[in-house]
Design a protein around this motif. Structure first.
Motif, short mmCIF file in Angstrom:
data_model
loop_
_atom_site.label_atom_id
_atom_site.label_comp_id
_atom_site.label_asym_id
_atom_site.label_seq_id
_atom_site.Cartn_x
_atom_site.Cartn_y
_atom_site.Cartn_z
N ALA A 157 19.59 -15.86 6.36
CA ALA A 157 18.38 -16.28 7.06
C ALA A 157 18.71 -17.38 8.08
O ALA A 157 18.15 -17.41 9.19
CB ALA A 157 17.33 -16.76 6.07
N ARG A 171 2.50 -15.73 10.42
CA ARG A 171 2.87 -15.17 9.12
C ARG A 171 2.10 -15.84 7.98
O ARG A 171 1.64 -15.18 7.05
CB ARG A 171 4.38 -15.33 8.89
CG ARG A 171 5.24 -14.34 9.70
CD ARG A 171 6.71 -14.76 9.64
NE ARG A 171 7.61 -13.74 10.17
CZ ARG A 171 7.86 -13.55 11.44
NH1 ARG A 171 7.23 -14.30 12.35
NH2 ARG A 171 8.72 -12.62 11.84
N ALA A 227 5.13 -18.14 15.60
CA ALA A 227 5.54 -17.02 14.74
C ALA A 227 5.34 -17.34 13.27
O ALA A 227 4.93 -16.48 12.48
CB ALA A 227 7.00 -16.68 15.01
N ASP A 271 18.13 -16.70 16.83
CA ASP A 271 16.84 -16.82 17.51
C ASP A 271 16.72 -18.11 18.32
O ASP A 271 15.90 -18.20 19.24
CB ASP A 271 15.69 -16.81 16.48
CG ASP A 271 15.57 -15.49 15.75
OD1 ASP A 271 16.06 -14.48 16.26
OD2 ASP A 271 14.97 -15.49 14.64
N ARG A 325 20.39 -15.74 11.10
CA ARG A 325 19.40 -15.09 11.98
C ARG A 325 18.60 -16.13 12.75
O ARG A 325 18.26 -15.91 13.93
CB ARG A 325 18.49 -14.20 11.14
CG ARG A 325 19.18 -13.00 10.53
CD ARG A 325 18.20 -12.06 9.88
NE ARG A 325 18.86 -10.87 9.37
CZ ARG A 325 18.22 -9.82 8.85
NH1 ARG A 325 16.90 -9.83 8.79
NH2 ARG A 325 18.90 -8.78 8.40
N LEU A 371 10.13 -15.08 4.76
CA LEU A 371 8.83 -14.45 4.52
C LEU A 371 8.88 -12.96 4.79
O LEU A 371 8.17 -12.18 4.14
CB LEU A 371 7.76 -15.13 5.39
CG LEU A 371 7.35 -16.54 4.96
CD1 LEU A 371 6.42 -17.17 5.99
CD2 LEU A 371 6.68 -16.53 3.58
N ASP A 372 9.72 -12.55 5.73
CA ASP A 372 9.86 -11.12 5.99
C ASP A 372 10.50 -10.39 4.81
O ASP A 372 10.35 -9.17 4.68
CB ASP A 372 10.69 -10.89 7.26
CG ASP A 372 9.95 -11.32 8.53
OD1 ASP A 372 8.71 -11.47 8.46
OD2 ASP A 372 10.61 -11.51 9.56
N ARG A 373 11.22 -11.12 3.96
CA ARG A 373 11.84 -10.55 2.76
C ARG A 373 11.16 -11.08 1.49
O ARG A 373 11.76 -11.14 0.42
CB ARG A 373 13.33 -10.92 2.72
CG ARG A 373 14.15 -10.35 3.88
CD ARG A 373 15.60 -10.82 3.79
NE ARG A 373 16.15 -10.57 2.46
CZ ARG A 373 16.82 -11.48 1.74
NH1 ARG A 373 17.01 -12.70 2.22
NH2 ARG A 373 17.31 -11.16 0.57
N TYR A 374 9.88 -11.42 1.62
CA TYR A 374 9.15 -12.10 0.55
C TYR A 374 9.22 -11.35 -0.78
O TYR A 374 9.58 -11.92 -1.82
CB TYR A 374 7.69 -12.29 0.98
CG TYR A 374 6.79 -12.81 -0.11
CD1 TYR A 374 6.64 -14.18 -0.31
CD2 TYR A 374 6.08 -11.95 -0.95
CE1 TYR A 374 5.81 -14.66 -1.32
CE2 TYR A 374 5.26 -12.43 -1.95
CZ TYR A 374 5.13 -13.78 -2.13
OH TYR A 374 4.33 -14.26 -3.12
N CYS A 423 10.56 -17.97 8.58
CA CYS A 423 10.05 -16.70 9.11
C CYS A 423 10.84 -15.53 8.53
O CYS A 423 10.27 -14.52 8.09
CB CYS A 423 10.13 -16.70 10.64
SG CYS A 423 8.91 -17.72 11.47
N HIS A 424 12.16 -15.66 8.52
CA HIS A 424 13.00 -14.56 8.01
C HIS A 424 12.86 -14.41 6.50
O HIS A 424 12.87 -13.29 5.98
CB HIS A 424 14.46 -14.80 8.40
CG HIS A 424 14.72 -14.63 9.87
ND1 HIS A 424 14.63 -13.40 10.50
CD2 HIS A 424 15.03 -15.53 10.84
CE1 HIS A 424 14.90 -13.55 11.78
NE2 HIS A 424 15.14 -14.82 12.02
N ARG A 455 -0.78 -14.14 5.40
CA ARG A 455 -0.70 -14.18 3.94
C ARG A 455 -2.02 -14.63 3.35
O ARG A 455 -2.49 -14.11 2.34
CB ARG A 455 0.45 -15.07 3.48
CG ARG A 455 1.82 -14.54 3.87
CD ARG A 455 2.93 -15.48 3.41
NE ARG A 455 3.07 -15.44 1.97
CZ ARG A 455 3.05 -16.50 1.18
NH1 ARG A 455 2.85 -17.70 1.70
NH2 ARG A 455 3.20 -16.39 -0.12
#
Length: 504
Positions: free
Chosen positions: A144, A172, A168, A151, A147, A376-379, A373-374, A176
């Protein structure tokens, strides 16, 4: 401390409990197993003392007169008078002309601590640090960060200041909330440097110097420190330690007596008790808060951690309270080193809270926000692993306690990160001293007591790996034996109990 100066309502008088309310608090203790022996006055004094130690009768509470209490407890006035006299002799009650009999919690050496950070002399491979409800970093955190660094160049031409948070991340977080039944626009989200910074931000618009703020008792000590640092006068509202129940009538009475217009609540896997407010109680608590025009600061730091296969509570408390301010954090779900928290505020107060945010700092670190952010994308993937680890730790610790310390009482929490244990007798502070000799670092019960007391309770986080927790119960049993046999010296208390640790 002036015995009459703590926990008064807006009119300046101590909080008072009715005779029937006091009788309900001590009735079970008077009538329970093994309580039928000894003089009646001694049993009543013991029951009242236990309620004080447990925090169910907070410091500064005015007890009913001896005459008023006789009927509800079914004892003679002479018996009640003698019980009050015994409590006075022991330092649990002080009587002053014009004020009646006020609850006083005797000082516990080394008890409540607010200076929270310094290196420990016990750090080492064989030490179990049970002062923090926090796990190590999850798998995939390094990826994470990689990445996030990829960014980052897009943000470098700007100033790097995002007081409200990266768009961003706010999107998110808002999504949620909306999925959980609390519709939220990204503009309602303010990103902070952790949940404690979010609480401090909320204090700006909500807390005035010497204004009463209601908190649960026990509660998270850092939040109490933040409230008091903003000038609040903290008003405790005891919750039932073993039934994990919020006393709604008692909440209404506390608000009437104190005049509090702000409350700090932890309805989701409460720290330290692990209690989870039911949907029915959320409706009832919200109704009481609305009736008294109270703005609630709702701490959801542990909301993502149900452990028994149940869903995250479907209805956030804020859904029932349009004026509520909700606090969240990445620390418990992901990693404590990721210092990112947030506030969800009503639309009508966004500018007010944003101004308060700017008085603290100019924004949370950009890289950490991108990392979150990354994550949370894999929460789903990450949280499933976190819950499994916590569940294993909880079950290992519970099994060890049942074998090594069967007379300790604890209700199994359905989520969160800690057990809240009732000791057979007061001695939590001594236990914390003794435990250090056996390689366990504890935060004793009084640390979580906003009104004093609770030396008969201890919080045991199960956030360490299960393999490390496997031997903790045996060490605690040895430490408790030291306490029971009087091997803890008074001069040891107050030195290195929890003041040199982070309490989280």
């Amino acid at each position: 401390m002036d015995d009459q100066s703590t926990f008064r309502h807006a009119g300046g008088m101590p909080l008072a409990l009715t005779a029937s309310r006091v009788a309900s608090l001590v009735g079970q203790h008077l009538e329970g197993p093994g309580r039928g022996e000894g003089p009646a006055y001694a049993r009543l004094a013991d029951a009242l003392r236990q309620a004080i130690v447990d925090g169910r009768l907070p410091q500064g509470t005015r007890l009913p007169s001896e005459r008023d209490l006789t009927g509800p407890v079914g004892l003679s006035r002479t018996t009640v008078t003698r019980a009050y006299a015994e409590l006075r002799d022991q330092g649990y009650v002080v009587t002053r002309r014009g004020s009646g009999s006020l609850v006083r919690v005797p000082d516990v050496p080394g008890g409540r601590v607010d200076h929270l950070l310094a290196p420990s002399s016990l750090d080492g491979a064989d030490v179990a640090d049970l002062t923090c409800t926090a796990q190590g970093a999850p798998p995939g955190l390094t990826e994470a960060f990689e990445r996030a660094m990829a960014d980052l160049p897009a943000y470098l031409p700007g100033t790097g200041y995002y007081p409200g948070g990266l768009p961003a991340l706010r999107e998110r977080i808002a999504a949620r909330f909306t999925r959980r039944g609390l519709p939220t626009d990204p503009e309602q989200v303010l990103v902070t440097a952790g949940a404690l910074a979010a609480v401090a931000t909320a204090c700006g618009p909500l807390v005035r110097r010497r204004a009463p703020v209601l908190v649960e008792s026990p509660t998270y000590p850092n939040a109490v420190a933040a409230l008091q640092g903003a000038g609040a006068r903290v008003v405790p509202h005891p919750i039932d330690h073993l039934t994990h129940d919020w006393d709604v009538p008692g909440l209404a009475a506390a608000l009437r007596a104190s005049g509090a217009r702000t409350a700090y609540l932890i309805p989701d896997f409460h720290n330290p008790t692990g209690a989870l407010m039911s949907d029915e109680q959320r409706v009832q608590v919200a109704r009481v808060l609305r009736a008294h025009d109270v703005v609630a600061v709702v701490d959801e730091s542990l909301v993502d951690l149900p452990l028994d296969g149940q869903e995250v509570p479907a209805a956030p408390l804020g859904r029932h309270l349009p004026t509520a301010v909700t606090v969240g954090s990445a620390s418990k779900t992901f990693w404590g080193g990721l210092r990112i928290g947030w506030l969800r505020v009503p639309r009508s107060r966004v500018e007010e809270f944003a101004s308060s945010r700017l008085r603290l700092d100019l924004g949370a670190p950009v890289v950490e926000q991108l990392v979150l952010c990354h994550l949370l994308d894999r929460y789903d993937e990450i949280v499933a692993e976190r819950r499994a680890s916590l569940r294993a730790g909880r079950d290992v610790l519970l099994e060890g306690l049942s074998v090594q310390l069967p007379d300790w009482r604890v209700r199994v929490p359905t989520g969160g990160m800690a057990l809240w244990c009732a000791l057979p007798r007061p001695g939590s502070t001594r236990l914390a001293v003794a435990a250090r000799r056996h390689g366990v670092v504890l935060a004793p019960g009084p640390t979580f007591a906003p009104a004093g007391g609770m030396d008969g309770w201890v919080r045991l986080p199960y956030s360490l790996p299960a393999a490390q927790l496997a031997g903790v119960a045996g060490r605690l049993a040895a430490a408790w034996d030291d306490v029971v046999r009087g091997r803890v010296r008074l001069e040891d208390l107050g030195r290195g109990v929890s003041g040199d640790r982070i309490i989280a």
